[in-house]
Design an enzyme around this catalytic site. Structure first.
Site, PDB file in Angstrom:
ATOM      1  N   ARG A   1     -13.325 -10.442  -3.415  1.00 44.56           N
ATOM      2  CA  ARG A   1     -12.762 -11.306  -2.373  1.00 44.56           C
ATOM      3  C   ARG A   1     -11.350 -10.872  -2.002  1.00 44.56           C
ATOM      4  NH1 ARG A   1     -15.840 -15.360  -0.576  1.00 44.56           N
ATOM      5  NH2 ARG A   1     -17.732 -15.681  -1.803  1.00 44.56           N
ATOM      6  N   ASP A   2     -11.068 -10.919  -0.694  1.00 43.66           N
ATOM      7  CA  ASP A   2      -9.731 -10.578  -0.198  1.00 43.66           C
ATOM      8  C   ASP A   2      -8.718 -11.586  -0.726  1.00 43.66           C
ATOM      9  OD1 ASP A   2      -8.711  -8.745   2.466  1.00 43.66           O
ATOM     10  OD2 ASP A   2      -7.399 -10.358   1.768  1.00 43.66           O
ATOM     11  N   ILE A   3      -7.541 -11.095  -1.084  1.00 41.58           N
ATOM     12  CA  ILE A   3      -6.506 -11.964  -1.647  1.00 41.58           C
ATOM     13  C   ILE A   3      -5.933 -12.916  -0.591  1.00 41.58           C
ATOM     14  CG2 ILE A   3      -4.480 -10.493  -1.233  1.00 41.58           C
ATOM     15  CD1 ILE A   3      -3.696 -11.031  -4.188  1.00 41.58           C
TER      16      ILE A   3
ATOM     17  N   ASN B   1     -10.801  -0.616   9.076  1.00 41.51           N
ATOM     18  CA  ASN B   1      -9.590  -0.082   9.688  1.00 41.51           C
ATOM     19  C   ASN B   1      -9.309   1.304   9.109  1.00 41.51           C
ATOM     20  OD1 ASN B   1      -9.048  -2.511  11.137  1.00 41.51           O
ATOM     21  ND2 ASN B   1      -8.253  -3.427   9.256  1.00 41.51           N
TER      22      ASN B   1
ATOM     23  N   GLU C   1      -3.871  -1.036   5.976  1.00 39.06           N
ATOM     24  CA  GLU C   1      -2.793  -1.333   5.022  1.00 39.06           C
ATOM     25  C   GLU C   1      -2.997  -0.594   3.709  1.00 39.06           C
ATOM     26  OE1 GLU C   1      -1.604  -5.171   2.286  1.00 39.06           O
ATOM     27  OE2 GLU C   1      -2.574  -5.555   4.212  1.00 39.06           O
ATOM     28  N   VAL C   2      -4.221  -0.590   3.212  1.00 36.52           N
ATOM     29  CA  VAL C   2      -4.510   0.017   1.904  1.00 36.52           C
ATOM     30  C   VAL C   2      -5.319   1.304   2.127  1.00 36.52           C
ATOM     31  CG1 VAL C   2      -5.581  -0.319  -0.341  1.00 36.52           C
ATOM     32  CG2 VAL C   2      -4.547  -2.275   0.845  1.00 36.52           C
TER      33      VAL C   2
ATOM     34  N   HIS D   1     -12.252   0.592   2.676  1.00 32.55           N
ATOM     35  CA  HIS D   1     -12.811  -0.744   2.438  1.00 32.55           C
ATOM     36  C   HIS D   1     -13.364  -1.248   3.754  1.00 32.55           C
ATOM     37  CE1 HIS D   1      -8.533  -1.028   3.386  1.00 32.55           C
ATOM     38  NE2 HIS D   1      -8.788  -2.178   4.025  1.00 32.55           N
TER      39      HIS D   1
ATOM     40  N   HIS E   1     -14.256  -4.849   5.560  1.00 34.14           N
ATOM     41  CA  HIS E   1     -14.082  -6.295   5.458  1.00 34.14           C
ATOM     42  C   HIS E   1     -15.394  -6.937   5.913  1.00 34.14           C
ATOM     43  CE1 HIS E   1      -9.496  -6.233   5.601  1.00 34.14           C
ATOM     44  NE2 HIS E   1      -9.795  -5.025   6.065  1.00 34.14           N
TER      45      HIS E   1
HETATM   46  P1  5GP Z   1      -6.515  -3.312   5.768  1.00 34.10           P
HETATM   47  O1  5GP Z   1      -5.431  -3.804   6.669  1.00 34.10           O
HETATM   48  O2  5GP Z   1      -6.072  -2.109   4.961  1.00 34.10           O
HETATM   49  O3  5GP Z   1      -7.812  -3.078   6.482  1.00 34.10           O
HETATM   50  O4  5GP Z   1      -6.828  -4.490   4.767  1.00 34.10           O
HETATM   51  C1  5GP Z   1      -6.313  -4.579   3.479  1.00 34.10           C
HETATM   52  C2  5GP Z   1      -6.731  -5.900   2.899  1.00 34.10           C
HETATM   53  O5  5GP Z   1      -6.504  -5.869   1.516  1.00 34.10           O
HETATM   54  C3  5GP Z   1      -5.990  -7.110   3.472  1.00 34.10           C
HETATM   55  O6  5GP Z   1      -6.910  -8.026   4.051  1.00 34.10           O
HETATM   56  C4  5GP Z   1      -5.276  -7.695   2.254  1.00 34.10           C
HETATM   57  O7  5GP Z   1      -5.252  -9.108   2.259  1.00 34.10           O
HETATM   58  C5  5GP Z   1      -6.106  -7.148   1.108  1.00 34.10           C
HETATM   59  N1  5GP Z   1      -5.364  -6.976  -0.144  1.00 34.10           N
HETATM   60  C6  5GP Z   1      -4.149  -6.398  -0.292  1.00 34.10           C
HETATM   61  N2  5GP Z   1      -3.799  -6.393  -1.593  1.00 34.10           N
HETATM   62  C7  5GP Z   1      -4.822  -6.979  -2.267  1.00 34.10           C
HETATM   63  C8  5GP Z   1      -5.034  -7.262  -3.651  1.00 34.10           C
HETATM   64  O8  5GP Z   1      -4.221  -6.973  -4.531  1.00 34.10           O
HETATM   65  N3  5GP Z   1      -6.205  -7.877  -3.975  1.00 34.10           N
HETATM   66  C9  5GP Z   1      -7.143  -8.194  -3.027  1.00 34.10           C
HETATM   67  N4  5GP Z   1      -8.252  -8.800  -3.472  1.00 34.10           N
HETATM   68  N5  5GP Z   1      -6.969  -7.943  -1.719  1.00 34.10           N
HETATM   69  C10 5GP Z   1      -5.822  -7.347  -1.347  1.00 34.10           C
END
Ligand code: 5GP
Length: 122
Positions: A34-36, A94, A102-103, A107, A109
């Site tokens: 699950r997303d944080i 993304n 961001e990461v 991944h 979503h």
């Molecule tokens: P992006 O913008 O890279 O597509 O999405 C990254 C997602 O990772 C975001 O929705 C953010 O809330 C989630 N996220 C960032 N850090 C963590 C974490 O430590 N744990 C979890 N479960 N989700 C995270």
């Protein structure tokens, strides 16, 4: 430009068990959790266990076994959430700067549990 995977990214740390996560599903090659900061009643991230930065990186460099496992994991999570078949969901991947990733570990979503509105708003 070659892909340069950063093994200090937050999802690499989750895969190594250095950071806790709320696991939904674990398979041989994939992890769903699950997303944080959920942006829908159900907001699950599905990642491959291998060091892939983005969907395109994975699609070009991963093994057939990893790709099958990952694709099946996405389907299984949708089934577990009861959204497909059902009320549906949004799947987002993304990538890079313009994709506002961001990461830097692949991944997708899975967002579900409400109407997600317009596909893109800028
Ligand atoms: P992006 O913008 O890279 O597509 O999405 C990254 C997602 O990772 C975001 O929705 C953010 O809330 C989630 N996220 C960032 N850090 C963590 C974490 O430590 N744990 C979890 N479960 N989700 C995270």
């Amino acid at each position: 430009m070659p892909y340069a995977y950063d093994d200090q990214n937050i999802f690499a740390k989750i895969l190594r068990g250095e950071i806790p996560n709320n696991t939904v599903l674990e398979t041989d090659h994939s992890l769903a959790f699950r997303d944080i900061a959920p942006q829908a009643p159900d907001h699950v991230l599905v990642i491959p266990k291998g060091p892939y930065m983005s969907y395109d990186h994975f699609a070009t460099a991963a093994s057939d076994a990893e790709i099958v496992d990952y694709t099946r994991a996405v389907g299984k999570v949708c089934e577990m959430l009861g959204v497909a078949p059902g009320n549906g969901f949004r799947l987002i991947a993304n990538a890079g700067e313009h994709g506002v990733q961001e990461v830097p570990h692949l991944h997708v979503h899975i967002l579900a549990g409400k109407n997600m509105g317009p596909m893109v708003s800028v």
